[in-house]
Scaffold this motif. Structure first.
Motif, PDB file in Angstrom:
ATOM      1  N   ASP A 152      -8.060  53.186-107.806  1.00 41.71           N
ATOM      2  CA  ASP A 152      -7.029  54.233-107.906  1.00 41.71           C
ATOM      3  C   ASP A 152      -5.678  53.762-107.386  1.00 41.71           C
ATOM      4  O   ASP A 152      -5.000  54.460-106.620  1.00 41.71           O
ATOM      5  N   TYR A 153      -5.291  52.574-107.805  1.00 42.24           N
ATOM      6  CA  TYR A 153      -4.026  51.987-107.371  1.00 42.24           C
ATOM      7  C   TYR A 153      -2.865  52.869-107.850  1.00 42.24           C
ATOM      8  O   TYR A 153      -2.725  53.125-109.042  1.00 42.24           O
ATOM      9  N   PRO A 154      -2.035  53.371-106.937  1.00 42.90           N
ATOM     10  CA  PRO A 154      -0.994  54.341-107.316  1.00 42.90           C
ATOM     11  C   PRO A 154       0.125  53.766-108.201  1.00 42.90           C
ATOM     12  O   PRO A 154       0.786  54.521-108.906  1.00 42.90           O
ATOM     13  N   LEU A 155       0.328  52.444-108.169  1.00 39.69           N
ATOM     14  CA  LEU A 155       1.387  51.847-108.984  1.00 39.69           C
ATOM     15  C   LEU A 155       0.833  51.225-110.266  1.00 39.69           C
ATOM     16  O   LEU A 155       1.469  50.373-110.875  1.00 39.69           O
ATOM     17  N   TYR A 156      -0.351  51.692-110.671  1.00 39.36           N
ATOM     18  CA  TYR A 156      -1.018  51.130-111.853  1.00 39.36           C
ATOM     19  C   TYR A 156      -0.120  51.129-113.092  1.00 39.36           C
ATOM     20  O   TYR A 156       0.037  50.109-113.744  1.00 39.36           O
ATOM     21  N   GLU A 157       0.470  52.272-113.425  1.00 39.14           N
ATOM     22  CA  GLU A 157       1.283  52.372-114.646  1.00 39.14           C
ATOM     23  C   GLU A 157       2.474  51.408-114.611  1.00 39.14           C
ATOM     24  O   GLU A 157       2.767  50.738-115.597  1.00 39.14           O
ATOM     25  N   LYS A 158       3.132  51.334-113.477  1.00 42.20           N
ATOM     26  CA  LYS A 158       4.283  50.439-113.320  1.00 42.20           C
ATOM     27  C   LYS A 158       3.831  48.978-113.471  1.00 42.20           C
ATOM     28  O   LYS A 158       4.475  48.187-114.160  1.00 42.20           O
ATOM     29  N   HIS A 159       2.719  48.661-112.840  1.00 43.94           N
ATOM     30  CA  HIS A 159       2.195  47.291-112.878  1.00 43.94           C
ATOM     31  C   HIS A 159       1.778  46.927-114.306  1.00 43.94           C
ATOM     32  O   HIS A 159       2.042  45.819-114.771  1.00 43.94           O
ATOM     33  N   LYS A 160       1.162  47.870-114.991  1.00 42.93           N
ATOM     34  CA  LYS A 160       0.734  47.639-116.378  1.00 42.93           C
ATOM     35  C   LYS A 160       1.965  47.359-117.263  1.00 42.93           C
ATOM     36  O   LYS A 160       1.915  46.506-118.146  1.00 42.93           O
ATOM     37  N   LYS A 161       3.067  48.051-117.009  1.00 41.53           N
ATOM     38  CA  LYS A 161       4.304  47.811-117.761  1.00 41.53           C
ATOM     39  C   LYS A 161       4.838  46.396-117.520  1.00 41.53           C
ATOM     40  O   LYS A 161       5.352  45.757-118.429  1.00 41.53           O
ATOM     41  N   PHE A 162       4.702  45.902-116.270  1.00 47.10           N
ATOM     42  CA  PHE A 162       5.072  44.501-115.977  1.00 47.10           C
ATOM     43  C   PHE A 162       4.258  43.566-116.874  1.00 47.10           C
ATOM     44  O   PHE A 162       4.792  42.647-117.476  1.00 47.10           O
ATOM     45  N   HIS A 163       2.957  43.810-116.922  1.00 47.34           N
ATOM     46  CA  HIS A 163       2.082  42.985-117.741  1.00 47.34           C
ATOM     47  C   HIS A 163       2.514  43.014-119.208  1.00 47.34           C
ATOM     48  O   HIS A 163       2.583  41.971-119.863  1.00 47.34           O
ATOM     49  N   TRP A 187      -2.952  47.755-100.815  1.00 45.17           N
ATOM     50  CA  TRP A 187      -3.505  49.082-101.105  1.00 45.17           C
ATOM     51  C   TRP A 187      -4.998  49.096-100.820  1.00 45.17           C
ATOM     52  O   TRP A 187      -5.512  49.997-100.167  1.00 45.17           O
ATOM     53  N   ARG A 188      -5.711  48.067-101.296  1.00 43.26           N
ATOM     54  CA  ARG A 188      -7.161  47.999-101.086  1.00 43.26           C
ATOM     55  C   ARG A 188      -7.477  47.972 -99.588  1.00 43.26           C
ATOM     56  O   ARG A 188      -8.362  48.690 -99.120  1.00 43.26           O
ATOM     57  N   LYS A 189      -6.723  47.178 -98.829  1.00 45.37           N
ATOM     58  CA  LYS A 189      -6.944  47.103 -97.376  1.00 45.37           C
ATOM     59  C   LYS A 189      -6.675  48.446 -96.712  1.00 45.37           C
ATOM     60  O   LYS A 189      -7.372  48.824 -95.781  1.00 45.37           O
ATOM     61  N   SER A 190      -5.674  49.163 -97.181  1.00 43.68           N
ATOM     62  CA  SER A 190      -5.357  50.468 -96.590  1.00 43.68           C
ATOM     63  C   SER A 190      -6.501  51.453 -96.830  1.00 43.68           C
ATOM     64  O   SER A 190      -6.755  52.321 -96.008  1.00 43.68           O
ATOM     65  N   LEU A 191      -7.196  51.303 -97.964  1.00 43.15           N
ATOM     66  CA  LEU A 191      -8.342  52.171 -98.254  1.00 43.15           C
ATOM     67  C   LEU A 191      -9.471  51.913 -97.270  1.00 43.15           C
ATOM     68  O   LEU A 191     -10.138  52.843 -96.825  1.00 43.15           O
ATOM     69  N   ILE A 192      -9.681  50.632 -96.933  1.00 41.93           N
ATOM     70  CA  ILE A 192     -10.744  50.267 -95.997  1.00 41.93           C
ATOM     71  C   ILE A 192     -10.440  50.847 -94.624  1.00 41.93           C
ATOM     72  O   ILE A 192     -11.301  51.431 -93.986  1.00 41.93           O
ATOM     73  N   VAL A 193      -9.187  50.747 -94.180  1.00 48.21           N
ATOM     74  CA  VAL A 193      -8.774  51.281 -92.877  1.00 48.21           C
ATOM     75  C   VAL A 193      -8.976  52.796 -92.872  1.00 48.21           C
ATOM     76  O   VAL A 193      -9.543  53.350 -91.945  1.00 48.21           O
ATOM     77  N   THR A 194      -8.551  53.461 -93.947  1.00 52.18           N
ATOM     78  CA  THR A 194      -8.692  54.914 -94.042  1.00 52.18           C
ATOM     79  C   THR A 194     -10.163  55.314 -93.977  1.00 52.18           C
ATOM     80  O   THR A 194     -10.539  56.261 -93.301  1.00 52.18           O
ATOM     81  N   GLU A 195     -11.018  54.568 -94.676  1.00 56.26           N
ATOM     82  CA  GLU A 195     -12.444  54.860 -94.693  1.00 56.26           C
ATOM     83  C   GLU A 195     -13.038  54.686 -93.292  1.00 56.26           C
ATOM     84  O   GLU A 195     -13.836  55.510 -92.846  1.00 56.26           O
ATOM     85  N   LYS A 196     -12.641  53.614 -92.586  1.00 58.90           N
ATOM     86  CA  LYS A 196     -13.133  53.375 -91.218  1.00 58.90           C
ATOM     87  C   LYS A 196     -12.686  54.513 -90.297  1.00 58.90           C
ATOM     88  O   LYS A 196     -13.469  55.004 -89.495  1.00 58.90           O
ATOM     89  N   ASP A 197     -11.414  54.924 -90.434  1.00 54.19           N
ATOM     90  CA  ASP A 197     -10.894  56.018 -89.606  1.00 54.19           C
ATOM     91  C   ASP A 197     -11.680  57.287 -89.870  1.00 54.19           C
ATOM     92  O   ASP A 197     -11.991  58.034 -88.944  1.00 54.19           O
ATOM     93  N   LEU A 198     -11.993  57.532 -91.126  1.00 58.03           N
ATOM     94  CA  LEU A 198     -12.737  58.720 -91.516  1.00 58.03           C
ATOM     95  C   LEU A 198     -14.114  58.714 -90.877  1.00 58.03           C
ATOM     96  O   LEU A 198     -14.551  59.701 -90.280  1.00 58.03           O
ATOM     97  N   HIS A 199     -14.804  57.579 -90.940  1.00 62.35           N
ATOM     98  CA  HIS A 199     -16.134  57.475 -90.354  1.00 62.35           C
ATOM     99  C   HIS A 199     -16.083  57.561 -88.833  1.00 62.35           C
ATOM    100  O   HIS A 199     -16.981  58.123 -88.210  1.00 62.35           O
ATOM    101  N   ALA A 200     -15.038  57.029 -88.237  1.00 62.07           N
ATOM    102  CA  ALA A 200     -14.880  57.070 -86.778  1.00 62.07           C
ATOM    103  C   ALA A 200     -14.685  58.493 -86.274  1.00 62.07           C
ATOM    104  O   ALA A 200     -15.110  58.842 -85.174  1.00 62.07           O
ATOM    105  N   SER A 201     -14.055  59.323 -87.102  1.00 64.28           N
ATOM    106  CA  SER A 201     -13.765  60.686 -86.671  1.00 64.28           C
ATOM    107  C   SER A 201     -14.936  61.640 -86.915  1.00 64.28           C
ATOM    108  O   SER A 201     -14.900  62.782 -86.503  1.00 64.28           O
ATOM    109  N   LEU A 202     -15.983  61.150 -87.592  1.00 67.26           N
ATOM    110  CA  LEU A 202     -17.138  62.018 -87.867  1.00 67.26           C
ATOM    111  C   LEU A 202     -18.105  62.080 -86.704  1.00 67.26           C
ATOM    112  O   LEU A 202     -18.264  61.240 -85.919  1.00 67.26           O
TER     113      LEU A 202
END
Length: 143
Positions: free
Chosen positions: A71-82, A128-143
């Motif tokens: 779910d990369y938020p800049l997908y459309e922009k990146h695809k246009k570069f391609h 972006w991928r790394k930020s998802l991992i951090v968010t997921e860890k934070d989520l699990h830590a808060s449970l």
């Protein structure tokens, strides 16, 4: 003629397939660059350029599928570069160029559209991928 660009860890997306494809693109660009313009025939260089072009298209499809999967938020922009890179390469392929001009085109593509694209755009996917991992860890830590 010297080698165009060396693959190094600074280009890595930490994605096995995409990194392997980027490395292959570097090798194709370097193979074309190593041809001696005085001895290389245009057909040989044209074949290398076409192989580079085809592989770039295949790689972009894989990279776009990966961006969608996270779910990369800049997908459309990146695809246009391609798309703009493929359009530029198509234009070069259609023009009648000599060996020297084709080599200069490949050099420009490898530097601007390959190395700079990876450093300026593709590495944002990894952030972006790394930020998802951090968010997921934070989520699990808060449970």
């Amino acid at each position: 003629m010297s080698v165009l660009i060396e693959w190094s860890e600074r280009f890595s997306l930490h994605h096995e397939l995409l990194d392997a494809q980027h490395q292959e693109l570097f090798e194709l660009a370097n193979a074309a660059q190593k041809l001696d313009p005085n001895n290389a025939n245009k057909a040989e260089l044209g074949r290398l350029f076409k192989e580079f072009y085809d592989y770039m298209g295949k790689h972009f499809k894989e990279e776009e599928a990966y961006m969608q999967s996270i779910d990369y938020p800049l997908y459309e922009k990146h695809k246009k570069f391609h798309e703009s890179i493929i359009e530029g390469m198509t234009k070069i392929l259609k023009e009648k160029k000599g060996v020297d001009e084709l080599q200069k085109s490949i050099q420009m593509i490898a530097k601007k559209w390959l190395a700079e694209h990876i450093l300026e755009n593709d590495l944002q996917i990894e952030k972006w991928r790394k930020s998802l991992i951090v968010t997921e860890k934070d989520l699990h830590a808060s449970l």
